[in-house]
Design an enzyme around this catalytic site. Sequence first.
Site, mmCIF file in Angstrom:
data_model
loop_
_atom_site.group_PDB
_atom_site.id
_atom_site.type_symbol
_atom_site.label_atom_id
_atom_site.label_comp_id
_atom_site.label_asym_id
_atom_site.label_seq_id
_atom_site.Cartn_x
_atom_site.Cartn_y
_atom_site.Cartn_z
ATOM 1 N N GLU A 73 0.820 -1.212 0.000
ATOM 2 C CA GLU A 73 0.000 0.000 0.000
ATOM 3 C C GLU A 73 0.849 1.253 0.000
ATOM 4 O O GLU A 73 0.352 2.339 0.286
ATOM 5 C CB GLU A 73 -0.945 -0.004 1.199
ATOM 6 C CG GLU A 73 -1.921 -1.160 1.155
ATOM 7 C CD GLU A 73 -2.988 -1.067 2.226
ATOM 8 O OE1 GLU A 73 -3.524 0.019 2.451
ATOM 9 O OE2 GLU A 73 -3.279 -2.104 2.838
ATOM 10 N N GLU A 89 -6.824 -1.767 15.118
ATOM 11 C CA GLU A 89 -7.736 -2.577 14.303
ATOM 12 C C GLU A 89 -7.371 -4.053 14.435
ATOM 13 O O GLU A 89 -6.189 -4.403 14.479
ATOM 14 C CB GLU A 89 -7.591 -2.114 12.845
ATOM 15 C CG GLU A 89 -8.460 -2.816 11.839
ATOM 16 C CD GLU A 89 -8.257 -2.217 10.441
ATOM 17 O OE1 GLU A 89 -7.999 -0.991 10.344
ATOM 18 O OE2 GLU A 89 -8.325 -2.969 9.462
ATOM 19 N N ASP A 139 -12.293 -5.304 11.562
ATOM 20 C CA ASP A 139 -12.230 -5.397 10.092
ATOM 21 C C ASP A 139 -12.552 -6.839 9.704
ATOM 22 O O ASP A 139 -13.713 -7.172 9.432
ATOM 23 C CB ASP A 139 -10.847 -4.958 9.611
ATOM 24 C CG ASP A 139 -10.616 -5.219 8.120
ATOM 25 O OD1 ASP A 139 -11.597 -5.435 7.394
ATOM 26 O OD2 ASP A 139 -9.446 -5.206 7.673
ATOM 27 N N LYS A 163 -15.775 -1.639 4.261
ATOM 28 C CA LYS A 163 -15.184 -1.915 2.951
ATOM 29 C C LYS A 163 -16.290 -2.477 2.069
ATOM 30 O O LYS A 163 -16.723 -3.626 2.278
ATOM 31 C CB LYS A 163 -14.090 -2.979 3.090
ATOM 32 C CG LYS A 163 -12.834 -2.538 3.850
ATOM 33 C CD LYS A 163 -11.992 -3.771 4.138
ATOM 34 C CE LYS A 163 -10.569 -3.435 4.530
ATOM 35 N NZ LYS A 163 -9.831 -4.641 4.990
ATOM 36 N N LYS A 196 -9.535 5.393 5.560
ATOM 37 C CA LYS A 196 -8.250 4.686 5.534
ATOM 38 C C LYS A 196 -7.996 4.225 4.105
ATOM 39 O O LYS A 196 -8.834 3.532 3.524
ATOM 40 C CB LYS A 196 -8.339 3.482 6.484
ATOM 41 C CG LYS A 196 -7.143 2.564 6.485
ATOM 42 C CD LYS A 196 -7.411 1.315 7.327
ATOM 43 C CE LYS A 196 -6.265 0.334 7.199
ATOM 44 N NZ LYS A 196 -6.561 -0.980 7.770
HETATM 45 C C1 2PG Z 1 -6.945 -4.073 5.889
HETATM 46 C C2 2PG Z 1 -6.701 -3.815 4.428
HETATM 47 C C3 2PG Z 1 -6.128 -2.453 4.160
HETATM 48 P P1 2PG Z 1 -6.570 -5.847 2.829
HETATM 49 O O1 2PG Z 1 -6.635 -5.154 6.417
HETATM 50 O O2 2PG Z 1 -7.501 -3.220 6.571
HETATM 51 O O3 2PG Z 1 -4.940 -2.233 4.883
HETATM 52 O O4 2PG Z 1 -5.908 -4.804 3.847
HETATM 53 O O5 2PG Z 1 -7.241 -5.043 1.764
HETATM 54 O O6 2PG Z 1 -5.431 -6.687 2.317
HETATM 55 O O7 2PG Z 1 -7.547 -6.629 3.637
HETATM 56 MG MG MG Z 2 -7.559 -4.557 8.402
#
Ligand code: 2PG
Ligand code: MG
Length: 428
Positions: free
Chosen positions: A206, A286, A313, A338, A389
């Site tokens: 990232e 997180e 998450d 997300k 984020k």
């Molecule tokens: C997360 C994301 C972004 P990924 O874990 O929060 O950092 O990673 O998209 O690989 O799940």
């Molecule tokens: Mg995460």
Amino acid sequence: MTGTNIAFVHARRVWDSRGRPTVEADVMLENGAVGRAIAPAGASTGSAEALDLRDGGEAFGGYDVQHAVANVNTEIARAVTGMDAANQAALDNRLIALDGTANKSRLGANALLPVSMAAAHAAAHAAGLPLFRYLADDDATLIPLPQIQIFGGGAHAGRRVDIQDFMIVCPAADSFAQALEWTAEVYRAAGKLMAEAGTLAGVADEGGWWPVFSTNEQALDMLVRAIERAGFKPGHQVGIALDIAASEFGRAGRYKLALEDRELDSAGMIDLLSGWIARYPILSIEDPLAEDDPEGFAAFTRLHGKSLQIVGDDFLVSDAARVRDAAANGAANTVLLKPNQRGTLTETLDAWAAAKEAGFSAIVSARSGETEDTTIVHIAVGWGAGQLKVGSFTRGERMAKWNEMLRVEESLGARARFAGGTVLGRSR
Ligand code: 2PG
Ligand code: MG
């Protein structure tokens, strides 16, 4: 609104920031308005996320998306043509019913989401409004506090550090624009410090620096030094936000920290993190425990939930029912949103509604595999989520989002309200 029925849907294969295939969808309305959106992709995914449909086989490491693209161009296009793009809930419910599975595994969340988002863009275009304003109304003036990565680790950096995201937040900044200025200085200072110390291995997925450290604490020490070197006071002015992404190294109550060559149980993991919270200016954590450790999450929240933002998450996967469960069990106090964890805008919005009802905060988030698509910027402002984020402060797919937010903030002029530290809601 007239003429907002969908006339035409078309998907194509494009490429993401990891050089992997992904799905882009165009939606055109009868009145000629158009919208476009691209699906992102995670690397550290929660097991309860909606499915990202990949073709498997030899091509592109199995990551091709020809099936998902074809699903849009056949079944999905047929099902939504003629529907009103201005009725997002009806459109998304059609997509959900058409797929017919609990985790979108038949058509793929990466087929459904670009259509769901492109329809919103087209409807906003038809209304003559920027997407953030279309998603809300005139009250959409809250500009989010950004969480910006300085070091990348975990699954995004060859697991050279156990923790995935070492980020900063700038709660004392006066505006989003100023938060970016401060971040630019910290990012630069971190790069210089690492080069001096000989701990720089490159740049992670990232865009954050990819460090070589022998303990996780060394990374935290370096981050604090970078904040100071850039001229800021660690803590309320510039604080630390971590994504432990503990599901990546924790399972069934055992946590294997490769860097430190030790294995901890849930209580040991909580002790370790509590030590860091006492020593470092950490404002947000997180996924401190694994997705299969709700008791650990609840225990951690009992200890720190009043003073610290605790984000789910992989644990909550942007799911309204999981948010309600977590709230009932006193586990976490913030949801990461997300859209591709669910596959439609409406379901993601449901999770935010459940969060608000439970007194949880929210952070709208990008994935580690991203593109130039900036839809999440508009979602964050339109829904008044208060935090965003996106990854680090380099690479076009990250900067596209930060720069779009600068435009949004500028367009609001004196009406813009920068969330600053207020959204962290808990002062230490
Ligand atoms: C997360 C994301 C972004 P990924 O874990 O929060 O950092 O990673 O998209 O690989 O799940
Ligand atoms: Mg995460």
